[in-house]
Design an enzyme around this catalytic site. Sequence first.
Site, mmCIF file in Angstrom:
data_model
loop_
_atom_site.group_PDB
_atom_site.id
_atom_site.type_symbol
_atom_site.label_atom_id
_atom_site.label_comp_id
_atom_site.label_asym_id
_atom_site.label_seq_id
_atom_site.Cartn_x
_atom_site.Cartn_y
_atom_site.Cartn_z
ATOM 1 N N ARG A 103 0.999 -1.040 -0.185
ATOM 2 C CA ARG A 103 0.064 0.215 -0.032
ATOM 3 C C ARG A 103 0.944 1.206 0.064
ATOM 4 O O ARG A 103 2.517 1.047 0.142
ATOM 5 C CB ARG A 103 -0.712 0.262 1.215
ATOM 6 N N GLY A 104 0.016 2.541 -0.015
ATOM 7 C CA GLY A 104 0.802 3.412 -0.226
ATOM 8 C C GLY A 104 0.816 3.789 -2.369
ATOM 9 O O GLY A 104 1.450 3.069 -2.327
ATOM 10 N N ALA A 105 0.633 4.641 -2.495
ATOM 11 C CA ALA A 105 1.300 5.257 -3.488
ATOM 12 C C ALA A 105 1.532 5.184 -4.989
ATOM 13 O O ALA A 105 1.729 4.243 -5.383
ATOM 14 C CB ALA A 105 0.189 7.191 -4.051
ATOM 15 N N ARG A 126 -7.404 -0.272 -6.791
ATOM 16 C CA ARG A 126 -7.250 1.077 -5.815
ATOM 17 C C ARG A 126 -8.184 2.014 -6.909
ATOM 18 O O ARG A 126 -7.360 2.424 -7.387
ATOM 19 C CB ARG A 126 -6.814 1.051 -5.051
ATOM 20 N N GLN A 134 -1.764 2.733 10.220
ATOM 21 C CA GLN A 134 -0.351 2.986 9.402
ATOM 22 C C GLN A 134 0.589 3.736 10.245
ATOM 23 O O GLN A 134 1.368 3.329 9.627
ATOM 24 C CB GLN A 134 -0.450 3.729 7.924
ATOM 25 N N ASP A 144 -2.093 10.897 -2.395
ATOM 26 C CA ASP A 144 -2.001 9.913 -3.512
ATOM 27 C C ASP A 144 -2.933 10.469 -4.385
ATOM 28 O O ASP A 144 -2.482 9.440 -6.119
ATOM 29 C CB ASP A 144 -3.573 8.800 -3.013
ATOM 30 N N ASN A 172 -4.764 12.844 0.786
ATOM 31 C CA ASN A 172 -4.283 11.638 1.099
ATOM 32 C C ASN A 172 -4.871 10.877 2.303
ATOM 33 O O ASN A 172 -6.447 11.125 2.157
ATOM 34 C CB ASN A 172 -3.185 12.782 1.793
ATOM 35 N N LYS A 173 -3.861 10.000 3.234
ATOM 36 C CA LYS A 173 -5.054 9.180 3.571
ATOM 37 C C LYS A 173 -6.389 10.305 5.091
ATOM 38 O O LYS A 173 -5.805 11.354 5.357
ATOM 39 C CB LYS A 173 -4.034 9.130 4.583
HETATM 40 O O1 MRU Z 1 -4.622 3.194 2.347
HETATM 41 P P1 MRU Z 1 -3.027 3.086 2.146
HETATM 42 O O2 MRU Z 1 -2.126 2.781 3.404
HETATM 43 O O3 MRU Z 1 -2.391 3.271 0.441
HETATM 44 O O4 MRU Z 1 -3.067 4.630 1.896
HETATM 45 C C1 MRU Z 1 -1.452 5.540 2.195
HETATM 46 C C2 MRU Z 1 -1.629 7.274 2.255
HETATM 47 O O5 MRU Z 1 -2.615 8.080 2.357
HETATM 48 C C3 MRU Z 1 -0.033 7.924 2.078
HETATM 49 O O6 MRU Z 1 -0.595 8.831 2.791
HETATM 50 C C4 MRU Z 1 0.015 7.972 0.357
HETATM 51 O O7 MRU Z 1 0.328 6.989 0.427
HETATM 52 C C5 MRU Z 1 1.058 8.932 -0.038
HETATM 53 S S1 MRU Z 1 2.583 7.417 0.287
HETATM 54 C C6 MRU Z 1 3.859 7.727 0.484
#
Ligand code: MRU
Length: 350
Positions: free
Chosen positions: A49-51, A92, A199, A240, A250-251
Amino acid sequence: MHDDFTTIAWTPQGTIRLIDQTRLPLEEVYLECGTVDEVAHAIRTLQVRGAPAIGIAAAMGLALGARTIRETDHAAFCAALEQVGDQLIRTRPTAVNLAWAIRRMLGVARQSRELPVADLKARLTAEAEAMREEDIRINRAIGGHGQALVPNPARILTHCNAGGLATAGYGTAIGVIRAAAEAGKRIKIWVDETRPLLQGARLTAWELTKAGIPATLITDNMAGHFMQRGEVDLVVVGADRIARNGDAANKIGTYSVAVLARAHGIPFYVAAPISTLDLSLSSGKEIPIEERAQTEVTEIGGRRLAPVGMRAANPAFDVTPASYLDAIITERGIARAPYDESLPRLSGEA
Ligand code: MRU
């Protein structure tokens, strides 16, 4: 300073090895994906996970899928590859890096008309590896630009995990933090736990501990308290998807942190690669927000908290309006308002 874990990599056998992020921090377990279905599952369930990390995973997944396509005609091969890409893009919706990575891989396939399909398959594996290595270089560049904004000493608040785990390595927001530490700055990190899936508590806390960077975990609702007491000097988060006007998804919970930071006169920075920009969207209102399972809210770690039958809302992301951002830190430099001018310029579009 290197990460002492590998988020994602090819194995010598040509499969993909991922650190299973659903098992951290209690267990450091790696899983192996040998099929597109397995990669899609890993992305959907947040094992990866993470963009930026899901972009790289999707590119590698597409290369895996390419190997199973039987067509030898170039056009038929590309058509089949597009279908694999569609399957991965559907996993996603919010992080644009996923679609960006698939688009780049499909572009390579379409442009390689002169290659026999067997060689094109190897070319796609190499391209995905190039993207993985490039992502680490990009994050180091983001760190370099971003750390210049960090005073010495500094108390930095971050939300979610935008670290080595959320990328191929080093991290975006955590890249800024790592670079500030490497520059010898005396920093201390406030880590938002980041409900519902934690996270921050599970992943950012794990990474910072491994890196030896002093960090303190707080629940999301404590951020305002520490800001009010003058104990936060700046906020840095990842993103994201960033619209043309600078609105940044973002999250979930990032927007609340940004509003609090503004109320207390604390700088709020977004650190993200150019591949997170979606200049086709004029504002953040157009960013699709993933809605995830209600059980992620009604339960923690599989243990029910709320009464049976209780409904829960679970948007996985929110959008922080550009007016709350002090800057967007990219690998090509720092963008400031007006973002509809600075972002196209940095992206090379103008
Ligand atoms: O749902 P997730 O854990 O994939 O969400 C991740 C985030 O919101 C991160 O902050 C974002 O992807 C930036 S990662 C460098």
